[in-house]
Design a protein around this motif. Structure first.
Motif, PDB file in Angstrom:
ATOM      1  N   GLN A  70     -14.260   8.218   0.971  1.00 28.00           N
ATOM      2  CA  GLN A  70     -15.174   7.783  -0.087  1.00 28.00           C
ATOM      3  C   GLN A  70     -14.574   6.617  -0.872  1.00 28.00           C
ATOM      4  O   GLN A  70     -15.281   5.692  -1.284  1.00 28.00           O
ATOM      5  N   ASN A  71     -13.253   6.645  -1.067  1.00 29.04           N
ATOM      6  CA  ASN A  71     -12.557   5.591  -1.810  1.00 29.04           C
ATOM      7  C   ASN A  71     -12.200   4.378  -0.955  1.00 29.04           C
ATOM      8  O   ASN A  71     -11.534   3.458  -1.429  1.00 29.04           O
ATOM      9  N   GLU A  72     -12.602   4.425   0.316  1.00 24.53           N
ATOM     10  CA  GLU A  72     -12.350   3.328   1.260  1.00 24.53           C
ATOM     11  C   GLU A  72     -10.866   3.093   1.493  1.00 24.53           C
ATOM     12  O   GLU A  72     -10.394   1.954   1.629  1.00 24.53           O
ATOM     13  N   CYS A  73     -10.117   4.190   1.532  1.00 25.12           N
ATOM     14  CA  CYS A  73      -8.713   4.116   1.953  1.00 25.12           C
ATOM     15  C   CYS A  73      -8.654   3.852   3.456  1.00 25.12           C
ATOM     16  O   CYS A  73      -9.656   4.008   4.175  1.00 25.12           O
ATOM     17  N   TYR A  80       0.859  -1.174   0.000  1.00 27.11           N
ATOM     18  CA  TYR A  80       0.000   0.000   0.000  1.00 27.11           C
ATOM     19  C   TYR A  80       0.906   1.238   0.000  1.00 27.11           C
ATOM     20  O   TYR A  80       2.089   1.151   0.329  1.00 27.11           O
ATOM     21  N   ALA A  81       0.342   2.376  -0.363  1.00 28.09           N
ATOM     22  CA  ALA A  81       1.074   3.642  -0.282  1.00 28.09           C
ATOM     23  C   ALA A  81       0.767   4.290   1.058  1.00 28.09           C
ATOM     24  O   ALA A  81      -0.398   4.563   1.356  1.00 28.09           O
ATOM     25  N   GLU A  82       1.799   4.521   1.881  1.00 24.96           N
ATOM     26  CA  GLU A  82       1.581   5.206   3.162  1.00 24.96           C
ATOM     27  C   GLU A  82       1.912   6.669   2.963  1.00 24.96           C
ATOM     28  O   GLU A  82       3.062   7.043   2.752  1.00 24.96           O
ATOM     29  N   VAL A 100      -1.537   3.812  -8.111  1.00 22.51           N
ATOM     30  CA  VAL A 100      -1.928   2.996  -6.956  1.00 22.51           C
ATOM     31  C   VAL A 100      -3.453   2.911  -6.914  1.00 22.51           C
ATOM     32  O   VAL A 100      -4.144   3.917  -7.090  1.00 22.51           O
ATOM     33  N   ALA A 101      -3.974   1.704  -6.705  1.00 25.02           N
ATOM     34  CA  ALA A 101      -5.427   1.522  -6.611  1.00 25.02           C
ATOM     35  C   ALA A 101      -5.990   2.433  -5.527  1.00 25.02           C
ATOM     36  O   ALA A 101      -5.391   2.596  -4.463  1.00 25.02           O
ATOM     37  N   LYS A 102      -7.146   3.037  -5.798  1.00 27.38           N
ATOM     38  CA  LYS A 102      -7.657   4.087  -4.913  1.00 27.38           C
ATOM     39  C   LYS A 102      -7.936   3.605  -3.495  1.00 27.38           C
ATOM     40  O   LYS A 102      -7.937   4.415  -2.559  1.00 27.38           O
ATOM     41  N   ASN A 103      -8.162   2.300  -3.307  1.00 26.38           N
ATOM     42  CA  ASN A 103      -8.428   1.797  -1.961  1.00 26.38           C
ATOM     43  C   ASN A 103      -7.200   1.140  -1.330  1.00 26.38           C
ATOM     44  O   ASN A 103      -7.303   0.448  -0.324  1.00 26.38           O
TER      45      ASN A 103
END
Length: 408
Positions: free
Chosen positions: A115-118, A76-78, A93-96
């Motif tokens: 909204q993107n469920e990050c 994931y991107a932190e 990077v996938a939005k979630n």
């Protein structure tokens, strides 16, 4: 024995040919070493807590090739700012699959991330207020916890007298108030974020993190999707704690109050995975004797491997032709006009001369992203894979420096 010596000489010649081929200074990312180090972390997690997320810390080194590579490895991107959040989206990077931390989120990016469920870990009171504008089914956040790590690990915290400044304080009741407020807003508390900065990076820090996680879970009856322990690990140094030691220690404590199949363990490494596999190549351009010292001037600079100028030594080696006489004392300097751009003192080492190379190792963390645009601009960056070097960033010139500027 003669064959071994010849092979060693040949390897040195080949290495020198590669060094001479490129204009100094430049960074080299050693892809095989990077992947090997990353896989050690992954193996440790799969062994001890096989329900995990690795979030690569953008702030440690956000070179586009690096963050894209970690994305390809399943990270994931932190991110800790709107700029980093948007950078993650820009590279695909996938939005979630973005973790959004830090105290300077903007309102728009905060709302979009939810909204993107990050994975969003709140850090400030204003974020609590922003949640009013989020539809009920998207009100899911983690909470950054501020706790007294110095009390639990005396002498190991970065701010022993002032305390840490991030998150909601457990000891003074602020955390309790926020949890109550979130429940009133019908917000699901999905996780807790417990990253803490330390001077030691020692195992005791992660013992304390695991212990406080269990304490909070019991005291506030939290049903968590994840426990985020942050980063701050050693990595790539055989003399320091290894990944499996950190993870095994935390597993032993966390498993007493969290179900591995239900609660993910999130780690957010930066230095641990990118620090070791990067080198910085410089060349001697002049040697100057004064009344006091012999100064060796290079085309590199201390600010490119130690931007805050706090370190007293560096992993380094020399690439020189043939045997040299020993010199009692040489001061290796950078190219800037600052007197304290001095990298190290070489005592009883080979007498250096123009054209020699000095290679600095383990310089991948907090260097490329903190290097100032001072006197010279950003240098070239190469990736080494299977003995071949590929340029992944061209050195900046005045053209890049003036981009987006108004000249009249």
């Amino acid at each position: 024995m003669i064959l071994e010596k010849n092979n060693g000489k040949n390897r040195k010649k080949e290495r020198r040919k590669r060094l001479v081929k490129f204009k100094t200074p430049y960074y080299v990312i050693h892809e095989d070493e990077l992947d090997e180090n990353f896989n050690k972390l992954k193996d440790a997690l799969e062994t001890y807590w096989n329900n995990y997320i690795i979030g690569y810390s953008y702030k440690t080194n956000a070179l586009p090739w690096i963050i894209k590579h970690f994305d390809s490895l399943g990270c994931y991107a932190e991110t800790v700012s709107e700029d980093e959040y948007n950078l993650a989206k820009l590279i695909g990077v996938a939005k979630n699959r973005i973790i959004y931390n830090g105290p300077i989120k903007t309102k728009n990016s905060f709302l979009e991330a939810l909204q993107n469920e990050c994975i969003v870990n709140i850090d400030s009171q204003r974020e609590v207020e922003w949640l009013r504008e989020v539809e009920l089914k998207k009100r899911t956040v983690g909470i950054r916890i501020n706790f007294n790590i110095e009390k639990m690990c005396p002498g190991q915290s970065q701010c022993p007298e002032e305390g840490g400044r991030f998150g909601f304080c457990y000891e003074n009741g602020e955390l309790s108030k926020v949890i109550k407020s979130l429940k009133e807003k019908k917000v699901k508390i999905s996780g807790i974020h417990l990253h803490t900065s330390s001077k030691s990076r020692g195992l005791d820090i992660y013992r304390a993190i695991a212990e406080i996680a269990c304490k909070l879970q019991k005291e506030f009856e939290l049903d968590l999707d994840y426990v985020d322990v942050g980063g701050g690990f050693f990595g790539g140094l055989p003399t320091k704690p290894q990944f499996d030691e950190y993870i095994a220690l935390m597993e032993n404590i966390l498993s007493t109050c969290f179900d591995k199949t239900k609660t993910k363990l999130i780690v957010e490494p930066g230095m641990a995975v990118i620090g070791a596999p990067v080198t910085y190549i410089t060349r001697v351009i002049d040697v100057k004797d004064t009344e006091f010292n012999r100064f060796v001037i290079t085309d590199g600079t201390r600010t490119s491997i130690d931007p805050l100028m706090t370190k007293s030594s560096y992993f380094h080696s020399f690439e020189i032709d043939g045997p040299r006489e020993v010199h009692p004392n040489q001061i290796i300097c950078g190219y800037t006009c600052m007197e304290h751009d001095r990298l190290f003192e070489e005592k009883d080492g080979p007498t250096l001369q123009s054209g020699d190379y000095i290679v600095y190792n383990k310089v991948g963390a907090y260097t490329m992203c903190l290097t100032p645009l001072f006197i010279k601009y950003f240098p070239d960056v190469y990736v080494e894979a299977n003995g071949n070097l590929k340029k992944v960033r061209s050195a900046w010139t005045p053209t890049e420096y003036v981009q987006r500027s108004v000249l009249e």
